[in-house]
Structures are given as structure tokens and as C-alpha cells.
Write an enzyme that holds these catalytic residues in place. Structure first.
Site, short mmCIF file in Angstrom:
data_model
loop_
_atom_site.label_atom_id
_atom_site.label_comp_id
_atom_site.label_asym_id
_atom_site.label_seq_id
_atom_site.Cartn_x
_atom_site.Cartn_y
_atom_site.Cartn_z
CG ASN A 165 -7.01 -1.04 1.58
OD1 ASN A 165 -6.28 -0.68 0.66
ND2 ASN A 165 -6.55 -1.47 2.74
CB CYS B 51 -0.95 0.01 1.19
SG CYS B 51 -1.90 -1.50 1.34
CG HIS C 273 -3.37 3.15 2.42
ND1 HIS C 273 -3.92 2.83 1.20
CD2 HIS C 273 -3.37 2.01 3.15
CE1 HIS C 273 -4.22 1.55 1.18
NE2 HIS C 273 -3.90 1.02 2.35
#
Ligand code: UT7
Length: 312
Positions: free
Chosen positions: A267, A112, A237
Site C-alpha cells: 500500500n 490515500c 487504491h
């Protein structure tokens, strides 16, 4: 030389998976998912759309926005943990499809935080005068490594891509400072198992993220010579609205100054930040001269933050 983002783009698959859909697949509820994560729906790519397809659409969007042609790209960096195949790389597939004939190409693996690693790597090549234009993409088809019977993870993730074309910008604009980091001892908390499924110890990753995101954001903003209150837009994020809110509150910035694409996309790992960035630019939430902080964390464990002054 000042190095920045000349244009951004993104792609989200059309197919929507709602919390109500997930209620029919595992023992979960819309109430649990929205209150614990902030996610209302996510996009899932159909079988005919692989990682390189999404990367291609986002890259085309970014090249158009930057007004740079594919033949002028010197390096393609693709951040992904879900490539079409381990080799050839997604970046090589993209090089061919875009017609970026002079570009070198490689994939970056930092989960990520991968888009942060990609942008910082691109910056080094441009700042040293080695390359003029670098195309950086964060892309994931997480649906292909999701265990759709595991309620701890399957409600969280979605597919998508975000891209940026990097190059020289005018003095005072572009990247002001960055931090990249890793702690391999936390690798056991988020990994891919021998069935190729994503396995996560959510609580451990949560604890790490709540500390790391604001710490990194504060670090890059102070290193740039600014204060927390100078931030015009924060792009964290998009992993969990509670983690993002904790960071926002520690930075003392208002709700409208933080990207929250998690609600509709979930996500997207390395695609989260560039998708949120591209959307914010298209929606006019980021304007010329704004002070932007992007900050990510993920499997590895890895993290990365960048402070930049928006504009060319
Ligand atoms: O980008 C990669 C980085 N990943 C992350 O940043 C994720 C970080 N972690 C998180 O976002 C959160 O830890 C989660 C959203 C994954 C979980 O939230 P939580 O508040 O930490 O919940 P928990 O894991 O402590 O679980 C609480 C309860 C458990 O039940 P018991 O043991 O209390 O009876 C879980 O079994 O919630 C249960 N649970 C669910 N219930 C309904 C877990 N998943 C679900 C679900 N639906 N989908």
C-alpha cells in the site's frame, strides 16, 4: 473543454522488503500477509532518497510521456502525507528541481484519496481556462512513519511515486465524472500519533472501504452515462486485495481488468493509484479509448473516484 491525462509516470525504489524479511522483524508469516492482504513484497526507499526525490523521478517520466516541458507547467499539485518537511512543500521543491519556473505549487493532504483530489483540482483550473497544464503527483515515503515493531501496520506499506500531466484532450476523452467525499468523524481510525507513527484500526477502515469503493465506482460510471459492464479497466487504491476483490466482484468485471500492483508494492497511500495507472499504460493494459475508473479511500476519512475515457 475536455480535460484528461496527457502522460503518466512512476518511480519505485529499488530496495525490496519481502514477507520473509518481515518474518525476521515481527511475529508474522508470509502465509498471514499474503492471505490477509495479497502483499508479497514492497519497496522501501533508502536514507538518501526522500519524498521529493521520488516525486521528481515520477514527474520526469510523466513529462516525457506527455511530451510537455517543465517550463509549460502552470500548476504543481503534490499529494503526500509524508513530505520531506512540512514546509517548504514538496511541490515547491519539485518546482525548483524541474525548472518549472512559471508554475504555482502546493501540496494536497487527503491521504490515500489524495491523487483523486489532485486530479479533480487540476481539472477545475484547466476547464475554466485559467491554466493549460497541471502536473499532479501522488508520492509517499511511508517507511519513515511506520512503526517497525507494530505487526498490524508494518507489513502493509511501501514507498513510491506516481505522476500525471493534465491538459486539454480531444472531445469525448478525458474525465467524464468524479466524486470526492470526506467523513471527519472517522478520523480516529487512521492517524499519525505524537511519535509520528501511523496508527490504524484495520477492521474499521476495512468495513468503510468495502462499502465506499464500489459505491463510488458505481456512482461515477452511472453519472458518465455508462454501466458497470462498460468498464475496461479498474484502478482501485491498492490497500488490500480482499477489499479490491470485493469491489471487483460487485462491479462484475473480470480479474484481468483490475490493477493489482499491491502484490509487489504493498500500500503506497496516495502513490498507489498513479503508480498502478502508469504501469498499466506502460504495459499496454490501457489503450486509447478505454473507459477507466480510478477509486481511492483513506485517512480522514476521505474518498474519491474518477471515470475517464483514456487518450488525448
Ligand atoms: O490505505 C489506508 C487504508 N488502509 C486499509 O485499507 C487497511 C484496511 N484493513 C485491512 O486491510 C485489514 O483489516 C488488515 C490487513 C489490516 C488486517 O486484516 P484482518 O483480517 O482485518 O485482521 P484482524 O485485524 O482482524 O486481525 C486478525 C488477527 C489478530 O489476532 P487475534 O486477535 O485474532 O488473535 C491480529 O493480532 O491477526 C493478527 N495479526 C497478525 N498476525 C500475523 C495482525 N497483524 C498480523 C500480522 N501477522 N502482520
Amino acid at each position: 473543454m475536455d480535460v484528461g491525462l496527457l502522460g503518466t509516470g512512476h518511480y519505485a525504489p529499488e530496495n525490496v522488503l519481502t514477507n520473509a524479511d518481515l518474518e525476521k522483524m515481527v511475529d508474522t508469516s508470509d502465509e498471514w500477509i499474503t492471505s490477509r492482504t495479497g502483499i508479497e513484497e514492497r519497496r522501501i526507499a533508502t536514507d538518501d532518497i526522500d519524498t521529493s526525490d521520488m516525486a521528481y523521478y515520477a514527474a520526469k517520466d510523466a513529462l516525457e510521456e506527455a511530451n510537455v516541458s517543465a517550463e509549460d507547467i502552470d500548476l504543481i499539485l503534490v499529494s503526500t502525507v509524508t513530505p520531506d518537511t512540512p514546509f517548504p512543500s514538496v511541490s515547491c521543491m519539485l518546482q525548483e528541481r524541474l525548472g518549472a519556473t512559471k508554475a504555482a505549487a502546493m501540496d494536497v493532504s487527503a491521504a490515500c484519496a489524495g491523487f483523486m483530489y489532485g486530479v479533480v483540482t487540476g481539472q477545475q483550473f484547466i476547464q475554466t481556462g485559467v491554466y493549460k497544464h497541471v502536473l499532479v503527483i501522488g508520492v509517499e515515503k511511508l517507511s519513515k512513519i511506520t512503526d517497525w515493531s507494530d505487526r498490524n501496520t508494518c507489513v502493509l506499506f511501501g514507498d513510491g511515486a506516481g505522476a500525471a500531466v493534465m491538459g486539454e484532450v480531444s472531445e469525448g476523452k478525458g474525465i467524464l465524472s468524479f466524486e470526492l467525499g470526506a467523513n471527519g468523524s472517522g478520523g480516529e481510525h487512521l492517524y499519525q500519533n505524537d511519535k509520528n507513527h501511523l496508527i490504524m484500526n484495520g477492521r474499521e477502515v476495512f468495513k468503510f472501504a468495502v462499502r465506499q469503493m464500489p459505491d463510488s465506482a458505481v456512482k461515477v460510471i452511472e453519472e458518465s452515462g455508462y454501466k458497470k459492464e462498460d468498464i475496461d479497466y479498474l484502478i482501485p487504491h491498492q490497500a488490500n486485495i480482499r477489499i479490491m476483490e470485493a469491489a471487483r466482484q460487485r462491479l462484475g468485471i473480470s480479474e484481468d481488468k483490475m490493477a493489482t500492483s499491491i502484490k509487489k508494492y504493498g500500500n503506497n497511500s496516495s502513490a498507489s493509484i498513479p503508480m498502478a495507472l502508469s504501469e498499466a499504460v506502460k504495459n499496454g493494459k490501457i489503450e486509447d479509448g478505454d473507459l477507466i475508473v480510478m477509486v481511492g479511500f483513506g485517512a480522514g476519512l476521505t474518498w474519491g473516484a474518477i471515470a475517464l475515457r483514456w487518450g488525448r
